[in-house]
Design a protein around this motif. Structure first.
Motif, mmCIF file in Angstrom:
data_model
loop_
_atom_site.group_PDB
_atom_site.id
_atom_site.type_symbol
_atom_site.label_atom_id
_atom_site.label_comp_id
_atom_site.label_asym_id
_atom_site.label_seq_id
_atom_site.Cartn_x
_atom_site.Cartn_y
_atom_site.Cartn_z
ATOM 1 N N ASP A 34 -39.895 54.540 -83.832
ATOM 2 C CA ASP A 34 -40.088 55.876 -84.634
ATOM 3 C C ASP A 34 -41.792 55.679 -85.464
ATOM 4 N N LEU A 38 -44.762 58.230 -85.053
ATOM 5 C CA LEU A 38 -45.561 58.796 -86.155
ATOM 6 C C LEU A 38 -47.009 58.336 -86.204
ATOM 7 N N LEU A 47 -49.982 58.699 -92.583
ATOM 8 C CA LEU A 47 -48.690 58.456 -92.648
ATOM 9 C C LEU A 47 -48.236 58.533 -94.015
ATOM 10 N N LEU A 50 -46.895 62.043 -95.265
ATOM 11 C CA LEU A 50 -45.837 62.894 -94.806
ATOM 12 C C LEU A 50 -44.819 62.790 -95.729
ATOM 13 N N ARG A 52 -40.827 63.570 -96.761
ATOM 14 C CA ARG A 52 -39.468 63.088 -95.951
ATOM 15 C C ARG A 52 -38.978 64.194 -95.071
ATOM 16 N N ILE A 55 -40.930 63.461 -92.194
ATOM 17 C CA ILE A 55 -40.610 62.471 -91.186
ATOM 18 C C ILE A 55 -39.408 62.701 -90.328
ATOM 19 N N GLU A 56 -38.258 63.373 -91.008
ATOM 20 C CA GLU A 56 -36.909 63.738 -90.500
ATOM 21 C C GLU A 56 -37.055 64.648 -89.327
ATOM 22 N N GLU A 58 -39.696 64.838 -87.196
ATOM 23 C CA GLU A 58 -39.973 63.939 -86.254
ATOM 24 C C GLU A 58 -38.958 63.009 -85.792
ATOM 25 N N CYS A 59 -38.246 62.401 -86.677
ATOM 26 C CA CYS A 59 -37.673 61.116 -86.361
ATOM 27 C C CYS A 59 -36.304 61.483 -87.242
ATOM 28 N N TRP A 62 -34.378 58.534 -88.834
ATOM 29 C CA TRP A 62 -35.384 57.344 -89.811
ATOM 30 C C TRP A 62 -34.671 56.971 -90.961
#
Length: 203
Positions: A34, A38, A47, A50, A52, A55-56, A58-59, A62
């Motif tokens: 992951d 990113l 990075l 970003l 939360r 991030i969630e 995209e992944c 995570w």
């Protein structure tokens, strides 16, 4: 448990420690994948910007990997404590009512006779890990304004490091416990592979 009996390796009992450790390794590997995604999409310099939610998006897995890694690291260690104490002391000692950190302290001080200076920080980490695991495994609701997330939120990488430290310490003081040597070697290779993959991202 694998034992080196004067150069002859034999298995005394079977346990699921290896399978539990494998789950922790998979959390680290998936987190690394992951992270690489990113990094390639947003660039290393951005990075930290970003949120939360980003991030969630995209992944999706995570943050759940933290919970899985923490829980299975604690489970791996609890299985190890029982196995080791039963083999080196007795089944009665293994079944004696103790917290996980008390079991680890018993192993370090009473069975390994390890230097207190070497184990104090690790015992504290094990204690914090157990509190974190208890937070997830025995989660209880409370009024929203009073609810607090666990403070010591070990990442999959930190969980692997705890396992490396524990099994490294055990094998340092007990060369007959070759299971510790093998787990320690595998986990170290996992760390080296992750570092190499991250280094490869840099231009």
């Amino acid at each position: 448990m694998l034992i080196d009996d004067e150069g002859v390796v034999r298995q005394e009992r079977a346990s699921a420690i290896g399978e539990l450790v494998r789950v922790v390794i998979l959390q680290k590997v998936d987190k690394l994948n992951d992270f690489k995604h990113l990094y390639k999409k947003f660039g290393g310099d951005h990075l930290h910007e970003l949120s939360r939610d980003e991030i969630e998006s995209e992944c999706p897995n995570w943050f759940s990997r933290w919970i899985v890694a923490q829980t299975f690291t604690a489970m791996s260690l609890e299985a190890f404590y029982y196995d080791y104490i039963q083999n080196k002391a007795s089944k009665n000692q293994a079944e004696k009512r103790r917290t996980p950190s008390e079991r680890f302290s018993f192993i370090c001080h009473d069975l390994l006779k390890a230097s207190p200076v070497k184990v104090v920080d690790l015992v504290n980490k094990v204690s914090l890990l157990d509190k974190t695991r208890t937070h997830w495994a025995h989660n209880k609701s409370s009024d929203f304004i009073n609810y607090r997330r666990v403070k010591d939120f070990f990442s999959p990488d930190e969980c692997v490091e705890i396992l490396i430290e524990v099994f490294g310490l055990v094998f340092e003081y007990d060369r007959s416990y070759i299971f510790a040597r093998e787990i320690h070697s595998i986990l170290n290779q996992v760390q080296v592979n992750a570092v190499n993959e991250i280094d490869a991202l840099s231009p």
